[in-house]
Motif scaffolding. Structure first.
Motif, mmCIF file in Angstrom:
data_model
loop_
_atom_site.group_PDB
_atom_site.id
_atom_site.type_symbol
_atom_site.label_atom_id
_atom_site.label_comp_id
_atom_site.label_asym_id
_atom_site.label_seq_id
_atom_site.Cartn_x
_atom_site.Cartn_y
_atom_site.Cartn_z
ATOM 1 N N GLY A 1 16.224 -54.674 -22.127
ATOM 2 C CA GLY A 1 16.110 -56.020 -20.259
ATOM 3 C C GLY A 1 15.245 -57.378 -20.809
ATOM 4 O O GLY A 1 15.658 -57.932 -20.054
ATOM 5 N N SER B 1 17.643 -56.282 -25.389
ATOM 6 C CA SER B 1 16.415 -57.036 -25.762
ATOM 7 C C SER B 1 17.317 -58.931 -26.856
ATOM 8 O O SER B 1 18.057 -58.480 -27.457
ATOM 9 C CB SER B 1 15.257 -57.317 -25.899
ATOM 10 O OG SER B 1 15.482 -56.360 -27.304
ATOM 11 N N SER C 1 16.422 -48.827 -30.154
ATOM 12 C CA SER C 1 16.656 -50.650 -29.532
ATOM 13 C C SER C 1 18.228 -51.160 -30.450
ATOM 14 O O SER C 1 19.104 -50.719 -31.320
ATOM 15 C CB SER C 1 15.237 -50.879 -29.542
ATOM 16 O OG SER C 1 15.202 -50.787 -30.288
ATOM 17 N N GLY D 1 14.002 -50.720 -22.817
ATOM 18 C CA GLY D 1 14.149 -50.116 -21.725
ATOM 19 C C GLY D 1 14.345 -48.115 -20.805
ATOM 20 O O GLY D 1 15.016 -48.267 -21.317
ATOM 21 N N ARG D 2 14.254 -49.212 -19.404
ATOM 22 C CA ARG D 2 14.585 -47.524 -18.612
ATOM 23 C C ARG D 2 16.166 -47.900 -18.476
ATOM 24 O O ARG D 2 16.674 -47.536 -18.120
ATOM 25 C CB ARG D 2 13.414 -48.273 -17.368
ATOM 26 C CG ARG D 2 14.095 -46.945 -16.179
ATOM 27 C CD ARG D 2 12.731 -46.623 -15.137
ATOM 28 N NE ARG D 2 11.795 -46.610 -15.379
ATOM 29 C CZ ARG D 2 11.040 -46.789 -14.537
ATOM 30 N NH1 ARG D 2 11.172 -46.912 -13.239
ATOM 31 N NH2 ARG D 2 9.207 -46.551 -15.511
ATOM 32 N N GLY D 3 16.021 -49.512 -18.280
ATOM 33 C CA GLY D 3 18.083 -49.046 -18.108
ATOM 34 C C GLY D 3 19.222 -49.805 -19.087
ATOM 35 O O GLY D 3 20.360 -50.102 -18.565
ATOM 36 N N THR D 4 18.655 -50.702 -20.285
ATOM 37 C CA THR D 4 19.240 -50.802 -21.393
ATOM 38 C C THR D 4 18.602 -50.727 -22.482
ATOM 39 O O THR D 4 17.350 -51.135 -22.416
ATOM 40 C CB THR D 4 19.826 -52.281 -21.154
ATOM 41 O OG1 THR D 4 20.336 -52.244 -22.021
ATOM 42 C CG2 THR D 4 18.561 -53.140 -21.056
#
Length: 211
Positions: free
Chosen positions: A45, A79, A104, A73-76
C-alpha cells in the motif's frame, strides 16, 4: 504511507533537500546524499516518489544507508517506487539492493531526462526473497531520454507470475546498470552499447552474491 523526496543539486552549493513520509535524505558530503528510512517502508500500500534535479555543472551521488526491504501490508502486498531524474550535470545513483520479501509485490519505475552535457550512472539491484524465501514479485521500468529523444525503454520482471518463472531455474536476482554517455561498463552480465550513446549492462541469477 506516501513518501516524497526532492533533491536539487547546484554547482558550488550543498544540495537542497525536501522530504516527507518515511524516507529522509541526508547530505553526507557536498556532492553525496544518503537516503535513510525513518519508518518501515515500503509496506503493501506504500508509495515512494523521489525526484532528483542536477543542474548544469553540478555533481551528485545518491546512495542508501541500507538495503530496502519490501514487505506485504495488512490489506495488500503491492507497493510502488517512482524515480524522476532530471540531469544536466553529473549524476551517480547506486543504491543498496531492494529485497522483495514475504511474498510482497513491488513495482519500481524510473524516468530519466538527460539534457546538455549531462552524464549518468544508474545502477539497480533486486533480490526476490530473503534467505530460504522464493516468493514475491518485482517489476522494474526504465524510460531514458536525451534532449527529448528516446535513449532507452527497458523493463524487467522477476518472481511469481512472470513469463520466465518456474520452480527449477527461474532467476530471482537482477542487476541493471545504465551509463551515459560512456559506451562501456565494467559490470557483470551482458553489456549492450546503445544506438544513441551510452550502454546498458544487465545480469540475472539466483542470488545477488553470485554477481
Amino acid at each position: 504511507m506516501h513518501s516524497d523526496v526532492l533533491i536539487v543539486a547546484r554547482a558550488g552549493l550543498w544540495p537542497r533537500l525536501e522530504c516527507a513520509g518515511g524516507i529522509a535524505a541526508r547530505a553526507t558530503e557536498t556532492d553525496t546524499i544518503h537516503l535513510v528510512s525513518t519508518a518501515a517502508t515500503p509496506l503493501g500500500g506504500d508509495t515512494i516518489v523521489v525526484r532528483v534535479v542536477v543542474e548544469p555543472g553540478a555533481r551528485l551521488r545518491v546512495r542508501t544507508a541500507a538495503a530496502t526491504v519490501a514487505l506485504p501490508g495488512r490489506g495488500t502486498a503491492e507497493s510502488t517506487a517512482h524515480w524522476h531524474l532530471e540531469v544536466a550535470g553529473t549524476l551517480d545513483v547506486d543504491t543498496e539492493p531492494t529485497v522483495v520479501a514475504g511474498g510482497s509485490r513491488h513495482t519500481s519505475s524510473t524516468r530519466l531526462s538527460i539534457t546538455g552535457a549531462g552524464r549518468v550512472r544508474l545502477r539497480e539491484r533486486v533480490q526476490i526473497g530473503r534467505t530460504d524465501e522464493r516468493q514475491g514479485f518485482w517489476s522494474g521500468i526504465l524510460h531514458a531520454d536525451v534532449d527529448g529523444a528516446a535513449l532507452l525503454r527497458h523493463r524487467v520482471e522477476l518472481g511469481d507470475g512472470t513469463v520466465a518463472h518456474d520452480e527449477l531455474g527461474a532467476p530471482l536476482a537482477c542487476v541493471s546498470e545504465l551509463r551515459y554517455p560512456d559506451a562501456h561498463a565494467d559490470a557483470p552480465g551482458c553489456v549492450l552499447e546503445l544506438a544513441h550513446g551510452g550502454c546498458l549492462a544487465t545480469w540475472q541469477g539466483d542470488r545477488l552474491g553470485a554477481a
